[in-house]
Design a protein around this motif. Structure first.
Motif, PDB file in Angstrom:
ATOM      1  N   ASN A   4      -0.935   6.449 -16.689  1.00  0.00           N
ATOM      2  CA  ASN A   4      -1.316   5.035 -16.661  1.00  0.00           C
ATOM      3  C   ASN A   4      -0.885   4.383 -15.349  1.00  0.00           C
ATOM      4  O   ASN A   4      -1.617   3.585 -14.757  1.00  0.00           O
ATOM      5  N   VAL A   5       0.301   4.716 -14.901  1.00  0.00           N
ATOM      6  CA  VAL A   5       0.790   4.163 -13.637  1.00  0.00           C
ATOM      7  C   VAL A   5      -0.060   4.679 -12.473  1.00  0.00           C
ATOM      8  O   VAL A   5      -0.465   3.928 -11.581  1.00  0.00           O
ATOM      9  N   ALA A   6      -0.316   5.999 -12.459  1.00  0.00           N
ATOM     10  CA  ALA A   6      -1.097   6.587 -11.370  1.00  0.00           C
ATOM     11  C   ALA A   6      -2.509   5.989 -11.327  1.00  0.00           C
ATOM     12  O   ALA A   6      -3.013   5.650 -10.249  1.00  0.00           O
ATOM     13  N   ALA A   7      -3.134   5.845 -12.487  1.00  0.00           N
ATOM     14  CA  ALA A   7      -4.483   5.281 -12.525  1.00  0.00           C
ATOM     15  C   ALA A   7      -4.480   3.840 -12.033  1.00  0.00           C
ATOM     16  O   ALA A   7      -5.369   3.410 -11.271  1.00  0.00           O
ATOM     17  N   ALA A   8      -3.473   3.060 -12.447  1.00  0.00           N
ATOM     18  CA  ALA A   8      -3.367   1.673 -11.992  1.00  0.00           C
ATOM     19  C   ALA A   8      -3.153   1.617 -10.479  1.00  0.00           C
ATOM     20  O   ALA A   8      -3.711   0.749  -9.790  1.00  0.00           O
ATOM     21  N   ALA A   9      -2.360   2.529  -9.959  1.00  0.00           N
ATOM     22  CA  ALA A   9      -2.103   2.546  -8.522  1.00  0.00           C
ATOM     23  C   ALA A   9      -3.383   2.843  -7.749  1.00  0.00           C
ATOM     24  O   ALA A   9      -3.666   2.207  -6.724  1.00  0.00           O
ATOM     25  N   PHE A  10      -4.163   3.811  -8.211  1.00  0.00           N
ATOM     26  CA  PHE A  10      -5.428   4.110  -7.534  1.00  0.00           C
ATOM     27  C   PHE A  10      -6.389   2.918  -7.609  1.00  0.00           C
ATOM     28  O   PHE A  10      -7.095   2.624  -6.644  1.00  0.00           O
ATOM     29  N   ARG A  11      -6.400   2.236  -8.755  1.00  0.00           N
ATOM     30  CA  ARG A  11      -7.252   1.037  -8.863  1.00  0.00           C
ATOM     31  C   ARG A  11      -6.846   0.007  -7.819  1.00  0.00           C
ATOM     32  O   ARG A  11      -7.693  -0.609  -7.153  1.00  0.00           O
ATOM     33  N   ALA A  12      -5.538  -0.205  -7.677  1.00  0.00           N
ATOM     34  CA  ALA A  12      -5.041  -1.174  -6.700  1.00  0.00           C
ATOM     35  C   ALA A  12      -5.334  -0.715  -5.270  1.00  0.00           C
ATOM     36  O   ALA A  12      -5.707  -1.520  -4.409  1.00  0.00           O
ATOM     37  N   LEU A  13      -5.183   0.564  -5.016  1.00  0.00           N
ATOM     38  CA  LEU A  13      -5.443   1.083  -3.671  1.00  0.00           C
ATOM     39  C   LEU A  13      -6.909   0.921  -3.288  1.00  0.00           C
ATOM     40  O   LEU A  13      -7.235   0.724  -2.111  1.00  0.00           O
ATOM     41  N   GLY A  14      -7.779   0.991  -4.258  1.00  0.00           N
ATOM     42  CA  GLY A  14      -9.185   0.747  -3.971  1.00  0.00           C
ATOM     43  C   GLY A  14      -9.416  -0.634  -3.411  1.00  0.00           C
ATOM     44  O   GLY A  14     -10.360  -0.858  -2.636  1.00  0.00           O
ATOM     45  N   ASP A  15      -8.543  -1.600  -3.765  1.00  0.00           N
ATOM     46  CA  ASP A  15      -8.649  -2.969  -3.249  1.00  0.00           C
ATOM     47  C   ASP A  15      -7.842  -3.182  -1.971  1.00  0.00           C
ATOM     48  O   ASP A  15      -8.223  -3.997  -1.127  1.00  0.00           O
ATOM     49  N   LEU A  16      -6.715  -2.481  -1.840  1.00  0.00           N
ATOM     50  CA  LEU A  16      -5.752  -2.822  -0.789  1.00  0.00           C
ATOM     51  C   LEU A  16      -5.705  -1.847   0.380  1.00  0.00           C
ATOM     52  O   LEU A  16      -5.369  -2.250   1.501  1.00  0.00           O
ATOM     53  N   ALA A  17      -5.996  -0.586   0.157  1.00  0.00           N
ATOM     54  CA  ALA A  17      -5.806   0.412   1.207  1.00  0.00           C
ATOM     55  C   ALA A  17      -6.796   0.207   2.349  1.00  0.00           C
ATOM     56  O   ALA A  17      -7.911  -0.265   2.166  1.00  0.00           O
TER      57      ALA A  17
ATOM     58  N   THR B  49       0.813  -1.217   0.000  1.00  0.00           N
ATOM     59  CA  THR B  49       0.000   0.000   0.000  1.00  0.00           C
ATOM     60  C   THR B  49       0.845   1.265   0.000  1.00  0.00           C
ATOM     61  O   THR B  49       0.602   2.199  -0.779  1.00  0.00           O
ATOM     62  N   ASP B  50       1.845   1.337   0.859  1.00  0.00           N
ATOM     63  CA  ASP B  50       2.661   2.550   0.926  1.00  0.00           C
ATOM     64  C   ASP B  50       3.348   2.828  -0.411  1.00  0.00           C
ATOM     65  O   ASP B  50       3.408   3.978  -0.875  1.00  0.00           O
ATOM     66  N   ALA B  51       3.885   1.788  -1.020  1.00  0.00           N
ATOM     67  CA  ALA B  51       4.532   1.963  -2.320  1.00  0.00           C
ATOM     68  C   ALA B  51       3.516   2.416  -3.367  1.00  0.00           C
ATOM     69  O   ALA B  51       3.820   3.250  -4.235  1.00  0.00           O
ATOM     70  N   LEU B  52       2.310   1.885  -3.285  1.00  0.00           N
ATOM     71  CA  LEU B  52       1.277   2.253  -4.256  1.00  0.00           C
ATOM     72  C   LEU B  52       0.822   3.694  -4.053  1.00  0.00           C
ATOM     73  O   LEU B  52       0.463   4.377  -5.027  1.00  0.00           O
ATOM     74  N   LEU B  53       0.818   4.167  -2.818  1.00  0.00           N
ATOM     75  CA  LEU B  53       0.494   5.576  -2.588  1.00  0.00           C
ATOM     76  C   LEU B  53       1.502   6.468  -3.289  1.00  0.00           C
ATOM     77  O   LEU B  53       1.157   7.516  -3.847  1.00  0.00           O
TER      78      LEU B  53
ATOM     79  N   LYS C 180      -5.897  13.462  -0.231  1.00  0.00           N
ATOM     80  CA  LYS C 180      -4.872  14.447  -0.593  1.00  0.00           C
ATOM     81  C   LYS C 180      -4.363  14.191  -2.017  1.00  0.00           C
ATOM     82  O   LYS C 180      -4.179  15.136  -2.806  1.00  0.00           O
ATOM     83  N   LEU C 181      -4.139  12.913  -2.355  1.00  0.00           N
ATOM     84  CA  LEU C 181      -3.681  12.567  -3.704  1.00  0.00           C
ATOM     85  C   LEU C 181      -4.753  12.886  -4.741  1.00  0.00           C
ATOM     86  O   LEU C 181      -4.442  13.330  -5.851  1.00  0.00           O
ATOM     87  N   LEU C 182      -5.990  12.674  -4.372  1.00  0.00           N
ATOM     88  CA  LEU C 182      -7.089  13.006  -5.273  1.00  0.00           C
ATOM     89  C   LEU C 182      -7.091  14.495  -5.587  1.00  0.00           C
ATOM     90  O   LEU C 182      -7.228  14.910  -6.749  1.00  0.00           O
ATOM     91  N   LEU C 183      -6.949  15.311  -4.568  1.00  0.00           N
ATOM     92  CA  LEU C 183      -6.960  16.752  -4.772  1.00  0.00           C
ATOM     93  C   LEU C 183      -5.757  17.225  -5.589  1.00  0.00           C
ATOM     94  O   LEU C 183      -5.806  18.271  -6.247  1.00  0.00           O
ATOM     95  N   ALA C 184      -4.675  16.462  -5.550  1.00  0.00           N
ATOM     96  CA  ALA C 184      -3.447  16.878  -6.235  1.00  0.00           C
ATOM     97  C   ALA C 184      -3.433  16.514  -7.710  1.00  0.00           C
ATOM     98  O   ALA C 184      -2.639  17.083  -8.476  1.00  0.00           O
ATOM     99  N   THR C 185      -4.267  15.584  -8.133  1.00  0.00           N
ATOM    100  CA  THR C 185      -4.189  15.122  -9.521  1.00  0.00           C
ATOM    101  C   THR C 185      -4.768  16.157 -10.481  1.00  0.00           C
ATOM    102  O   THR C 185      -5.741  16.854 -10.172  1.00  0.00           O
TER     103      THR C 185
END
Length: 844
Positions: free
Chosen positions: A398-411, A385-389, A421-426
């Motif tokens: 593409n990497v950022a979108a994939a990471a958010f998809r994974a975080l939806g499952d793992l975080a 999770t930390d690495a995916l954040l 915070k990451l959402l607001l920054a994109t």
């Protein structure tokens, strides 16, 4: 009197019944079995029919002992009963049955002899070897072959010796049968623990010219019998240019298991690509972890089939060494290989695999990095999770979108502040979509529904960027809860169009009825037609008839919002929702829209859908409404469905009164428009109730309208309590001056008289009656019944629960065709009649 077939059948049935009793009574009934067996033996020795003797043989197979053997043996020469007799002998324990079968060998021929040989083989009689061995020299081929097979099933050392001699010295044409028998015998010997002799038989078959399938079977058994010592034979099979021998080697290797892995791997390097792929599959089945070096090398092979097999095999090994080549396999352009590598990385169960995957993800670039993020998510590796954040903030969309998809499952919920915070920054719309979904998914893991939106609500004041605020509002719509609802409601008044649009869409998708009123306010006040239509769509979705709702209230809600609809799309949305309300008032509202040419097609669809749902409860209303569809939209495709339903309901009404033209004759609350003796009429639960259940009714009483009607269609529901008493509906009637009676037509409501047309106080007789059979089918004696009364000129028609009971034309020119409508309760014993939903449509 001759011994009849039926008498014998009865005896056999009695014996079988006795056997059942024995099973039920247990040990106490056991002494009766010998008696039963004795009777069956006597039957076999009698002149009983073939069927009875056959059934007796079957029963003796269950309860027989050596005393039954002579009788059964005597039937071995009977072509009709020999099979049944053998089945009995096969099941009887002890040497007597063996002796009988053995003795029969010398005196039987043809099919009878073949049958006895099969029975000897089943019983594995070792003393039969000598007699059966003599038949190996028979000139009759089937006898010699069956004798060989019998010796194989006997499976003794003596039988093995006879078979081996026959294999070496016997005629060539008998070798296939003898070779097969040797293999059967070898199996029996191995089961008995004589592995040495079993192996000798297999070797004898291998060294004799026999058909290829038999030779291969002998080799198969010889390898398995030797175990590890059979590996050279396995190697020979795998080295063979013969494809059958090679594939047998693969099969045997799988049966040997891990012991065969070295033999398989040693033969991999110099084989053709097709054989390499097959060898990889076999290695994967027997000992995948022992073959890891082979698999890793094969991933780089030139042949894609070999590569695919190696990549698939690595998914089953217990070695972290598989991770790196599988990651490398994600890079090729061949999508089949990429899919295989992806699947193997998901299934790999080696210790440390996830850590290796995470390290590989950090080192990878571009598309491979995206793939590995997906694999980590699929493996539910929460430690990533930390690495995916970190990856969620990547400049690579593409990497950022994939990471958010994974975080939806793992975080975990503890990561929500960081995710927000990451959402607001994109700055990427594509990434924002995945980020919003991830925040909503992680928030949903909080046990308390009212705390799920806290992190998002806390972030709202921290940004004044419209895009960021709109994103948070969208997330709140997905999370739900009172706090989120309040924030979305407040955002409906936002000055920024993007924020307001997000709030409106979130409210339109809100899952419960709380959003109905805010949406209706937007429908009434919005100047933007897109926003009005969006709010209207959400409102229509929420205005649904639920289990506790009043259907009429739901229809009123649709009527109100229909009045607010300013464009065609809005009206169509309302009609789409109205179509789901199965109620007569909904049908009426939909019918009214048929007059609007702009939405006539949608209105027709709604009418047909509602009519289909209400056809059983309001058949006449459905028929009238469907008739309107045919009149206003005869060429529309929906007309075909309307005709289909009408056919099921008995066809359209003749010139039906449109449902949209019906008006209430009784308001359900007051006697406005009615007059009569209110001592005997009251209003209860929205219905007019005539009579009493507690006292006798002294005379006929009538409650009548204050105005007259000529041509009309009257609809109402009537219930006669317990179907007792006498009542009716007056039409075209007049009060008799200074008298309690009225004169005129009456639609009867009485046991045995429902659906009839009576002439009250005039001709005092029934003018028309229904078919009693039809009445019995349609009447609901103790429930509400729908009456439809149609008066047009001199013609009077009655329908009861959708079925016409009267079609009467008045022949007397002097009788007036206008008058009052009334409700009668007949004088006599205590009774009540209930009438409700009185509606009338006046006709020209």
């Amino acid at each position: 009197m001759p011994y009849s077939k039926h008498a014998n059948a009865a005896l056999v049935a009695a014996l079988l019944l006795a056997a059942t009793a024995v099973a039920l009574l247990g040990q106490n009934a056991a002494p009766s079995l010998p008696d039963e067996a004795a009777k069956l033996v006597a039957l076999l020795e009698s002149n009983a029919p073939v069927y009875d003797k056959a059934m007796a043989c079957r029963r003796l197979a269950v309860i027989g002992d050596k005393s039954a053997v002579p009788a059964l043996a005597s039937l071995l020469t009977d072509e009709k009963l020999a099979t049944y007799a053998r089945s009995g002998l096969e099941a009887i324990p002890g040497p007597a049955a063996d002796d009988a079968l053995r003795e029969a060998v010398g005196r039987l021929h043809g099919e009878l002899l073949l049958g006895v040989l099969d029975s000897i083989g089943k019983r594995r009689d070792p003393r039969a070897v000598e007699a059966v061995a003599q038949l190996l020299r028979s000139e009759e081929g089937r006898v010699a072959e069956t004798a060989a097979r019998t010796l194989g099933y006997v499976g003794t050392a003596e039988a093995a010796g006879v078979l081996r001699d026959a294999l070496n010295e016997g005629p060539a044409n008998l070798r296939p049968a003898v070779g097969t028998a040797c293999l059967i015998c070898a199996e029996k010997l191995e089961q008995q623990g004589d592995r040495r002799l079993a192996l000798a038989l297999c070797e004898a078959v291998r060294q004799t010219p026999v058909p290829k399938p038999i030779a291969l079977a002998a080799t198969h058994r010889a390898i398995l019998a030797r175990g590890r010592e059979g590996l050279p034979l396995l190697a020979a099979l795998l080295d063979s240019v013969d494809e059958d021998r090679f594939r047998l080697g693969l099969q045997v290797a799988r049966e040997l298991g891990a012991e065969a892995c070295g033999t398989l791997t040693a033969r991999f390097a110099d084989r053709s690509a097709p054989r390499q792929a097959l060898l990889i599959a076999a290695m994967s089945d027997v000992a995948p972890s022992a073959a890891v070096p082979v698999f890793i090398g094969a991933v780089a092979a030139q042949d894609p089939d070999v590569q695919r097999a190696a990549i698939g095999a690595l998914g089953h090994v217990d070695s972290v060494a598989a991770v790196r080549p599988l990651i490398q396999a994600l890079a090729p352009d061949n999508e089949d290989l990429r899919a295989a590598a992806r699947a193997s990385l998901r299934s790999l169960h080696a210790r440390g695999a996830e850590a290796a995957l995470l390290a590989g993800m950090k080192a990878a670039d571009g598309e491979v990095r995206v793939e590995l993020i997906g694999v980590l998510a699929d493996r539910r590796y929460a430690a990533a999770t930390d690495a995916l954040l970190t990856e969620a903030g990547s400049p690579d969309e593409n990497v950022a979108a994939a990471a958010f998809r994974a975080l939806g499952d793992l975080a975990a919920p503890t990561h929500l502040p960081a995710l927000v915070k990451l959402l607001l920054a994109t700055n990427s719309d594509a990434v924002a979509v995945q980020a919003e979904a991830a925040v909503a998914a992680v928030a949903a893991r909080l046990a308390d529904p009212e705390r799920r939106a806290d992190s998002v609500l806390a972030a709202l004041p921290s940004t004044d960027k419209p895009a960021a605020r709109a994103a948070l509002i969208r997330v709140l719509g997905g999370i739900g809860g009172q706090g989120a609802f309040a924030a979305i409601g407040a955002a409906l008044g936002a000055a920024d169009t993007e924020v307001k649009d997000a709030a409106l869409r979130a409210m339109a998708d809100w899952p419960d009825a709380r959003a109905a009123q805010p949406l209706l306010s937007v429908v009434k006040s919005a100047t933007d037609e897109t926003h009005r239509t969006l709010a209207l769509r959400g409102y229509v979705r929420l205005v649904r008839l639920t289990e506790d709702d009043d259907a009429t209230a739901t229809v009123r809600a649709y009527a109100d919002v229909l009045a607010l609809a300013r464009n065609l799309e809005a009206k169509k949305l309302v009609l789409g929702g109205l179509a789901d309300v199965a109620h007569p008032q909904a049908l009426k509202l939909a019918c009214e829209q048929l007059d609007d040419a702009a939405v006539r097609a949608e209105a027709a669809v709604a009418v047909v859908k509602i009519a289909r749902a209400t056809a059983t409860t309001d058949p006449l209303g459905a028929r009238a409404a469907l008739g309107e569809v045919l009149e206003t939209s005869p060429d529309q495709p929906v007309a075909a469905e309307a005709r289909k339903i009408l056919e099921q309901l008995g066809g359209p009404l003749e010139s039906p009164a449109p449902a949209s033209r019906l008006t209430k004759l009784f308001d359900g609350k007051t006697f406005a428009g009615w007059e009569g003796n209110l001592e005997w009429f009251r209003i209860e639960d929205g219905a007019i109730v005539g009579g009493s259940l507690t006292r006798e009714i002294p005379r006929n009483e009538f409650l009548c309208t204050t105005r007259e009607y000529a041509n009309f269609e009257l609809r109402l529901e009537v219930k006669l309590v317990a179907n007792k008493g006498n009542a009716g509906i007056q039409i075209r009637s007049q009060r008799i001056p200074n008298h309690h009676e009225v004169v005129g037509y009456q639609a009867d409501v009485a046991e045995g008289m429902w659906g009839s047309l009576y002439d009250e106080s005039r001709r005092r007789k029934s003018l028309a009656d229904p078919d009693p059979k039809v009445l019995a089918e349609v009447l609901k004696p103790t429930d509400w019944n729908e009456y439809v009364i149609r008066c047009e000129g001199k013609r009077i028609q009655l329908w009861l629960n959708g079925h016409q009971t009267v079609d009467y034309t008045e022949p007397d020119e002097e009788i007036p065709q206008t008058g009052l409508i009334g409700l009668q309760i007949h004088g006599g014993p205590a009774s009540e009649v209930w009438c409700r939903d009185l509606e009338i449509a006046e006709l020209p």
